[in-house]
Design a protein around this motif. Structure first.
Motif, mmCIF file in Angstrom:
data_model
loop_
_atom_site.group_PDB
_atom_site.id
_atom_site.type_symbol
_atom_site.label_atom_id
_atom_site.label_comp_id
_atom_site.label_asym_id
_atom_site.label_seq_id
_atom_site.Cartn_x
_atom_site.Cartn_y
_atom_site.Cartn_z
ATOM 1 N N TRP A 186 0.766 -1.211 0.019
ATOM 2 C CA TRP A 186 0.246 -0.115 -0.036
ATOM 3 C C TRP A 186 0.888 1.197 -0.197
ATOM 4 O O TRP A 186 1.732 1.333 0.867
ATOM 5 N N LEU A 187 0.579 2.084 -1.012
ATOM 6 C CA LEU A 187 1.614 3.297 -0.933
ATOM 7 C C LEU A 187 0.913 4.290 -0.319
ATOM 8 O O LEU A 187 -0.425 4.552 -0.268
ATOM 9 N N PRO A 188 1.485 5.238 0.316
ATOM 10 C CA PRO A 188 1.113 6.514 1.232
ATOM 11 C C PRO A 188 0.436 7.397 -0.051
ATOM 12 O O PRO A 188 0.868 7.433 -1.156
ATOM 13 N N TRP B 210 4.997 8.009 -7.876
ATOM 14 C CA TRP B 210 5.778 7.078 -8.520
ATOM 15 C C TRP B 210 6.770 6.283 -7.521
ATOM 16 O O TRP B 210 7.079 6.460 -6.390
ATOM 17 N N TRP B 211 6.630 4.792 -7.661
ATOM 18 C CA TRP B 211 7.492 4.059 -6.985
ATOM 19 C C TRP B 211 8.296 2.855 -7.875
ATOM 20 O O TRP B 211 7.699 2.724 -8.906
ATOM 21 N N GLY B 212 9.570 2.734 -7.250
ATOM 22 C CA GLY B 212 10.179 1.583 -8.244
ATOM 23 C C GLY B 212 11.356 0.893 -7.181
ATOM 24 O O GLY B 212 11.497 1.585 -6.279
ATOM 25 N N ILE C 197 8.784 8.767 -5.283
ATOM 26 C CA ILE C 197 8.607 10.392 -5.639
ATOM 27 C C ILE C 197 7.365 10.642 -4.976
ATOM 28 O O ILE C 197 6.318 10.090 -5.565
ATOM 29 N N GLN C 198 7.109 11.755 -4.189
ATOM 30 C CA GLN C 198 5.904 12.235 -3.632
ATOM 31 C C GLN C 198 5.669 13.654 -4.085
ATOM 32 O O GLN C 198 6.624 14.273 -4.165
ATOM 33 N N THR D 223 7.944 3.957 5.410
ATOM 34 C CA THR D 223 8.798 4.779 6.146
ATOM 35 C C THR D 223 8.913 6.272 5.514
ATOM 36 O O THR D 223 9.306 7.163 6.329
ATOM 37 N N ILE D 224 8.667 6.525 4.313
ATOM 38 C CA ILE D 224 8.861 7.798 3.668
ATOM 39 C C ILE D 224 7.891 8.930 4.409
ATOM 40 O O ILE D 224 8.599 10.075 4.508
ATOM 41 N N LEU D 225 6.675 8.562 4.671
ATOM 42 C CA LEU D 225 5.973 9.494 5.330
ATOM 43 C C LEU D 225 6.749 9.898 6.939
ATOM 44 O O LEU D 225 6.664 11.311 7.211
ATOM 45 N N GLN D 226 7.419 9.049 7.497
ATOM 46 C CA GLN D 226 8.103 9.618 8.856
ATOM 47 C C GLN D 226 9.089 10.398 8.306
ATOM 48 O O GLN D 226 9.519 11.475 9.237
ATOM 49 N N SER D 227 9.899 9.958 7.278
ATOM 50 C CA SER D 227 10.963 11.003 6.583
ATOM 51 C C SER D 227 10.828 12.281 6.313
ATOM 52 O O SER D 227 11.505 13.203 6.675
ATOM 53 N N TRP D 228 9.456 12.518 5.709
ATOM 54 C CA TRP D 228 8.965 13.880 5.524
ATOM 55 C C TRP D 228 8.705 14.602 6.727
ATOM 56 O O TRP D 228 8.995 15.889 6.673
#
Length: 295
Positions: A73-75, A80-82, A91-92, A226-231
């Protein structure tokens, strides 16, 4: 001492393949796959008849892949996801909005903020331990803070750090991560476009190649989980004046001056005409991020 060296013969795969093909009876050749640029042709044999079928790279990949690979599941905001040799890449896109940031202000008796002006407040005697006071002013000359800070005289440097919380309007952002590295670009407009022009983010602590300097903070390895936490870590971390040059046309030497001005004037949106194009000669659009950075 045995000095004999056993060297294995070099295997000529081309000769072996040609030898096998010449020994295979034509009746046992059921199909052939012809590889073209961006396209495949499947030649199927049935008796003396041949049929031809065009296949897409996705169809061929599916035929030769027995295991299903998904991103999970993508946030939200993900465009884009790869999967790359360095790991997951994402990429958000974040539309224009306001952010609250902590801006660490450092000042000394030598140098200091370009917006500071010296003055002597009433009621302070000349033989006081502090003989010079400084007050931060806005571009219009109005006090930016209610308090003044004393600075020691007699050539003694005093370093003062204050975290100023400001609310600033920002343009749309592209936030990208791959492995343990994260990047940030600004774009104009409110809707994501793969061919949009990339600009330097009007913020300090972002390098010329658009990679983010998190300081002492350590973001996790990029993934969909994890990308949301990094943002969020990026915006919660205090900003300082590192890497503040070349991010603004009106304040080329220090983007922080522009941010404080936007906060003081209660600006509703970021002036897009003040954005500076990215300096990376290959990466000019979001599509370039995929082609050159995440390839």
């Amino acid at each position: 001492m045995n000095t004999d060296i056993n060297i294995l013969p070099i295997i000529d795969l081309q000769s072996i393949s040609q030898s096998l093909l010449t020994r295979i009876p034509q009746s046992e050749l059921l199909a052939q796959l012809i590889i073209l640029k961006g396209q495949f042709i499947l030649v199927e044999r049935e008796g003396k008849k041949c049929s031809y079928k065009f296949l897409s790279p996705e169809a061929v990949e599916k035929a030769f892949t027995s295991k299903t690979v998904t991103s999970g599941w993508l946030p939200s905001n993900t465009v884009w996801w790869g999967r790359t040799p360095a790991g997951e890449a994402i990429i958000q896109f974040y539309p224009p909005q306001k952010y609250r940031i902590q801006l660490i202000e450092e000042d000394t008796t030598v140098g200091g903020f370009p917006d500071l002006r010296s003055f002597s407040p009433a009621g302070v005697s000349e033989d006081s331990a502090f003989t010079r006071w400084e007050l931060q002013l806005t571009e219009e000359g109005n006090p930016a803070e209610e308090t003044v800070r004393p600075v020691e005289a007699a050539g003694v440097q005093v370093s003062v750090e204050e975290a100023k919380v400001i609310t600033i309007p920002m343009p749309a952002f592209l936030f990208a991560g791959c492995g343990g590295k994260y990047y940030l670009w600004a774009v104009k407009g409110k809707v994501f476009k793969p061919d949009a022009q990339l600009y330097k983010p009007p913020l300090p602590n972002v390098r010329d190649d658009s990679s983010i300097c998190f300081g002492e903070n350590s973001p996790g390895t990029c993934s969909a989980s994890t990308i949301l936490q990094s943002w969020e870590l990026f915006w919660k971390s205090p900003f300082n004046r590192d890497l503040a040059q070349g991010k603004s046309k009106t304040h080329p030497n220090d983007i922080c001056c522009s941010l404080v001005s936007l906060h003081d004037s209660k600006a509703r949106s970021y002036p897009s005409k003040d954005l500076v194009p990215t300096s990376a000669w290959k990466i000019k659009t979001p599509q370039d991020i995929i082609n050159y950075l995440f390839s």
